[in-house]
Design a protein around this motif. Structure first.
Motif, short mmCIF file in Angstrom:
data_model
loop_
_atom_site.label_atom_id
_atom_site.label_comp_id
_atom_site.label_asym_id
_atom_site.label_seq_id
_atom_site.Cartn_x
_atom_site.Cartn_y
_atom_site.Cartn_z
N ALA A 113 0.81 -1.22 0.00
CA ALA A 113 0.00 0.00 0.00
C ALA A 113 0.85 1.27 0.00
O ALA A 113 0.43 2.29 -0.53
N ILE A 114 2.04 1.21 0.60
CA ILE A 114 2.84 2.44 0.75
C ILE A 114 4.19 2.35 0.05
O ILE A 114 5.10 3.11 0.38
N HIS A 115 4.34 1.48 -0.91
CA HIS A 115 5.66 1.31 -1.54
C HIS A 115 6.18 2.59 -2.20
O HIS A 115 7.39 2.76 -2.36
N ASP A 116 5.30 3.53 -2.54
CA ASP A 116 5.72 4.80 -3.12
C ASP A 116 5.85 5.90 -2.06
O ASP A 116 6.06 7.06 -2.38
N GLY A 117 5.69 5.52 -0.81
CA GLY A 117 5.76 6.48 0.29
C GLY A 117 4.46 6.55 1.05
O GLY A 117 3.39 6.34 0.50
N GLY A 118 4.57 6.78 2.33
CA GLY A 118 3.38 6.90 3.16
C GLY A 118 3.53 6.13 4.46
O GLY A 118 4.62 5.67 4.81
N THR A 119 2.42 6.00 5.16
CA THR A 119 2.39 5.34 6.46
C THR A 119 1.27 4.31 6.48
O THR A 119 0.18 4.56 5.95
N TYR A 120 1.53 3.18 7.11
CA TYR A 120 0.54 2.12 7.24
C TYR A 120 0.56 1.65 8.68
O TYR A 120 1.63 1.39 9.25
N LEU A 121 -0.60 1.57 9.29
CA LEU A 121 -0.72 1.17 10.69
C LEU A 121 -1.60 -0.06 10.77
O LEU A 121 -2.65 -0.13 10.12
N PHE A 122 -1.17 -1.07 11.55
CA PHE A 122 -2.02 -2.24 11.79
C PHE A 122 -1.83 -2.74 13.20
O PHE A 122 -0.82 -2.46 13.85
N ASP A 123 -2.83 -3.47 13.66
CA ASP A 123 -2.81 -4.02 15.02
C ASP A 123 -2.42 -5.48 15.00
O ASP A 123 -2.71 -6.21 14.06
N VAL A 124 -1.76 -5.89 16.07
CA VAL A 124 -1.41 -7.30 16.28
C VAL A 124 -2.23 -7.78 17.47
O VAL A 124 -2.05 -7.27 18.58
N ASP A 125 -3.13 -8.71 17.20
CA ASP A 125 -3.96 -9.26 18.28
C ASP A 125 -3.22 -10.39 18.99
O ASP A 125 -2.30 -11.00 18.45
N HIS A 126 -3.67 -10.67 20.20
CA HIS A 126 -3.14 -11.79 20.97
C HIS A 126 -3.32 -13.07 20.16
O HIS A 126 -4.24 -13.19 19.36
N ILE A 127 -2.45 -14.02 20.37
CA ILE A 127 -2.52 -15.27 19.62
C ILE A 127 -3.82 -16.03 19.90
O ILE A 127 -4.34 -16.72 19.02
N LEU A 128 -4.38 -15.86 21.09
CA LEU A 128 -5.65 -16.50 21.42
C LEU A 128 -6.80 -15.56 21.10
O LEU A 128 -6.80 -14.40 21.54
N PRO A 129 -7.78 -16.01 20.35
CA PRO A 129 -8.92 -15.16 19.98
C PRO A 129 -9.62 -14.59 21.22
O PRO A 129 -9.75 -15.25 22.24
N GLY A 130 -10.04 -13.34 21.10
CA GLY A 130 -10.79 -12.70 22.18
C GLY A 130 -9.94 -12.11 23.29
O GLY A 130 -10.48 -11.55 24.24
N LYS A 131 -8.63 -12.22 23.20
CA LYS A 131 -7.74 -11.71 24.25
C LYS A 131 -7.29 -10.27 24.00
O LYS A 131 -6.56 -9.71 24.79
N GLY A 132 -7.71 -9.71 22.87
CA GLY A 132 -7.41 -8.31 22.59
C GLY A 132 -6.10 -8.08 21.87
O GLY A 132 -5.39 -9.00 21.50
N ARG A 133 -5.81 -6.80 21.71
CA ARG A 133 -4.63 -6.35 20.97
C ARG A 133 -3.41 -6.39 21.88
O ARG A 133 -3.47 -5.99 23.04
N ILE A 134 -2.27 -6.81 21.33
CA ILE A 134 -1.03 -6.79 22.10
C ILE A 134 -0.06 -5.72 21.61
O ILE A 134 0.85 -5.34 22.33
N ALA A 135 -0.29 -5.24 20.38
CA ALA A 135 0.60 -4.20 19.86
C ALA A 135 -0.02 -3.57 18.62
O ALA A 135 -0.92 -4.12 18.00
N SER A 136 0.51 -2.41 18.29
CA SER A 136 0.24 -1.78 17.00
C SER A 136 1.58 -1.63 16.31
O SER A 136 2.62 -1.46 16.97
N VAL A 137 1.55 -1.70 15.00
CA VAL A 137 2.78 -1.56 14.22
C VAL A 137 2.54 -0.49 13.17
O VAL A 137 1.52 -0.50 12.48
N GLU A 138 3.48 0.45 13.08
CA GLU A 138 3.39 1.51 12.08
C GLU A 138 4.61 1.41 11.17
O GLU A 138 5.75 1.38 11.65
N ILE A 139 4.35 1.35 9.88
CA ILE A 139 5.42 1.31 8.88
C ILE A 139 5.36 2.61 8.10
O ILE A 139 4.29 2.99 7.62
N SER A 140 6.50 3.25 7.96
CA SER A 140 6.58 4.49 7.18
C SER A 140 7.67 4.35 6.13
O SER A 140 8.75 3.84 6.41
#
Length: 149
Positions: free
Chosen positions: A92-119
Protein backbone atom coordinates in the motif's frame (compact mmCIF):
# COMPACT_ATOMS: atom_id res chain seq x y z
CA UNK A 1 -17.57 -45.18 15.56
CA UNK A 2 -18.21 -43.83 12.07
CA UNK A 3 -17.10 -45.81 9.04
CA UNK A 4 -15.05 -44.07 6.37
CA UNK A 5 -14.58 -45.69 2.94
CA UNK A 6 -12.14 -44.92 0.15
CA UNK A 7 -11.70 -47.61 -2.50
CA UNK A 8 -10.65 -50.71 -0.52
CA UNK A 9 -9.55 -48.69 2.50
CA UNK A 10 -11.76 -48.47 5.57
CA UNK A 11 -11.41 -46.37 8.66
CA UNK A 12 -13.15 -46.07 11.98
CA UNK A 13 -13.55 -42.49 13.22
CA UNK A 14 -14.64 -41.54 16.71
CA UNK A 15 -15.72 -38.03 17.66
CA UNK A 16 -14.66 -37.07 21.17
CA UNK A 17 -17.78 -35.57 22.75
CA UNK A 18 -15.69 -33.44 25.13
CA UNK A 19 -13.50 -31.70 22.56
CA UNK A 20 -15.25 -32.33 19.24
CA UNK A 21 -12.00 -33.74 17.85
CA UNK A 22 -12.39 -36.57 15.34
CA UNK A 23 -9.88 -39.39 15.81
CA UNK A 24 -9.05 -42.06 13.24
CA UNK A 25 -9.00 -45.03 15.59
CA UNK A 26 -8.58 -47.93 13.23
CA UNK A 27 -7.79 -48.35 9.55
CA UNK A 28 -7.32 -51.23 7.16
CA UNK A 29 -8.29 -52.89 3.92
CA UNK A 30 -11.59 -54.54 3.15
CA UNK A 31 -10.53 -57.70 1.33
CA UNK A 32 -11.33 -61.31 0.66
CA UNK A 33 -15.07 -60.71 0.70
CA UNK A 34 -14.70 -60.07 4.44
CA UNK A 35 -13.40 -63.62 4.96
CA UNK A 36 -9.67 -62.80 5.02
CA UNK A 37 -8.07 -62.80 8.48
CA UNK A 38 -6.55 -59.34 7.73
CA UNK A 39 -9.88 -57.86 6.56
CA UNK A 40 -10.81 -54.60 8.27
CA UNK A 41 -14.21 -55.85 9.41
CA UNK A 42 -12.80 -59.19 10.63
CA UNK A 43 -10.24 -57.33 12.76
CA UNK A 44 -12.91 -55.11 14.31
CA UNK A 45 -15.14 -58.09 15.03
CA UNK A 46 -12.25 -59.96 16.64
CA UNK A 47 -11.42 -56.99 18.90
CA UNK A 48 -15.08 -56.56 19.79
CA UNK A 49 -15.38 -60.24 20.73
CA UNK A 50 -12.30 -59.93 22.95
CA UNK A 51 -13.96 -57.04 24.76
CA UNK A 52 -11.06 -54.67 24.01
CA UNK A 53 -12.40 -51.98 21.68
CA UNK A 54 -11.27 -49.30 24.17
CA UNK A 55 -7.68 -49.98 23.13
CA UNK A 56 -8.48 -47.94 20.01
CA UNK A 57 -9.28 -44.81 22.01
CA UNK A 58 -6.65 -42.03 22.08
CA UNK A 59 -4.01 -42.47 24.76
CA UNK A 60 -2.69 -39.72 27.04
CA UNK A 61 0.31 -39.45 24.71
CA UNK A 62 -2.04 -38.97 21.74
CA UNK A 63 -3.84 -36.15 23.56
CA UNK A 64 -0.52 -34.47 24.48
CA UNK A 65 0.63 -34.66 20.85
CA UNK A 66 -2.69 -33.19 19.67
CA UNK A 67 -2.28 -30.26 22.09
CA UNK A 68 1.25 -29.60 20.81
CA UNK A 69 0.16 -29.83 17.18
CA UNK A 70 -2.80 -27.53 17.82
CA UNK A 71 -0.57 -24.97 19.55
CA UNK A 72 2.00 -25.13 16.74
CA UNK A 73 -0.73 -24.67 14.13
CA UNK A 74 -2.21 -21.73 16.02
CA UNK A 75 1.18 -20.04 16.32
CA UNK A 76 2.01 -20.60 12.64
CA UNK A 77 -1.34 -19.14 11.53
CA UNK A 78 -0.84 -16.15 13.85
CA UNK A 79 2.67 -15.48 12.54
CA UNK A 80 1.56 -15.84 8.91
CA UNK A 81 -1.29 -13.40 9.59
CA UNK A 82 1.17 -10.78 10.83
CA UNK A 83 3.42 -11.35 7.82
CA UNK A 84 0.43 -11.04 5.47
CA UNK A 85 -0.63 -7.75 7.10
CA UNK A 86 2.94 -6.44 6.82
CA UNK A 87 3.02 -7.39 3.13
CA UNK A 88 -0.29 -5.60 2.55
CA UNK A 89 1.13 -2.52 4.25
CA UNK A 90 4.30 -2.50 2.17
CA UNK A 91 2.26 -2.90 -1.01
CA UNK A 92 0.00 0.00 0.00
CA UNK A 93 2.84 2.44 0.75
CA UNK A 94 5.66 1.31 -1.54
CA UNK A 95 5.72 4.80 -3.12
CA UNK A 96 5.76 6.48 0.29
CA UNK A 97 3.38 6.90 3.16
CA UNK A 98 2.39 5.34 6.46
CA UNK A 99 0.54 2.12 7.24
CA UNK A 100 -0.72 1.17 10.69
CA UNK A 101 -2.02 -2.24 11.79
CA UNK A 102 -2.81 -4.02 15.02
CA UNK A 103 -1.41 -7.30 16.28
CA UNK A 104 -3.96 -9.26 18.28
CA UNK A 105 -3.14 -11.79 20.97
CA UNK A 106 -2.52 -15.27 19.62
CA UNK A 107 -5.65 -16.50 21.42
CA UNK A 108 -8.92 -15.16 19.98
CA UNK A 109 -10.79 -12.70 22.18
CA UNK A 110 -7.74 -11.71 24.25
CA UNK A 111 -7.41 -8.31 22.59
CA UNK A 112 -4.63 -6.35 20.97
CA UNK A 113 -1.03 -6.79 22.10
CA UNK A 114 0.60 -4.20 19.86
CA UNK A 115 0.24 -1.78 17.00
CA UNK A 116 2.78 -1.56 14.22
CA UNK A 117 3.39 1.51 12.08
CA UNK A 118 5.42 1.31 8.88
CA UNK A 119 6.58 4.49 7.18
CA UNK A 120 8.35 4.85 3.87
CA UNK A 121 9.93 8.16 2.85
CA UNK A 122 11.41 8.33 -0.61
CA UNK A 123 14.55 10.43 -1.08
CA UNK A 124 14.71 11.42 -4.77
CA UNK A 125 17.29 14.19 -5.36
CA UNK A 126 16.85 16.06 -8.63
CA UNK A 127 20.56 16.43 -9.39
CA UNK A 128 24.05 16.32 -7.89
CA UNK A 129 25.62 19.06 -5.76
CA UNK A 130 28.12 21.73 -6.79
CA UNK A 131 31.07 19.36 -6.21
CA UNK A 132 29.75 17.05 -8.90
CA UNK A 133 28.60 14.35 -6.48
CA UNK A 134 25.64 12.33 -7.60
CA UNK A 135 22.98 11.25 -5.18
CA UNK A 136 21.46 7.82 -5.25
CA UNK A 137 17.71 7.60 -4.74
CA UNK A 138 16.90 5.89 -1.45
CA UNK A 139 13.91 4.82 0.60
CA UNK A 140 13.91 5.32 4.34
CA UNK A 141 11.80 2.65 6.00
CA UNK A 142 10.85 2.98 9.65
CA UNK A 143 9.02 0.27 11.55
CA UNK A 144 7.64 1.28 14.95
CA UNK A 145 6.25 -1.23 17.45
CA UNK A 146 3.84 0.06 20.08
CA UNK A 147 3.20 -2.70 22.62
CA UNK A 148 0.09 -2.76 24.81
CA UNK A 149 0.12 -3.81 28.43
Amino acid sequence: MLEIKSAQWRGGVWRDPGTGVCWLLVAGLAKGDHQDVDDFYVQIKRQDEQGKPERWLPSEADVRILKRETAAHLRTEWELGIQFELLNGLRAIHDGGTYLFDVDHILPGKGRIASVEISIVQERPVSGNADGEHFVPTDDIVVEFMPRS
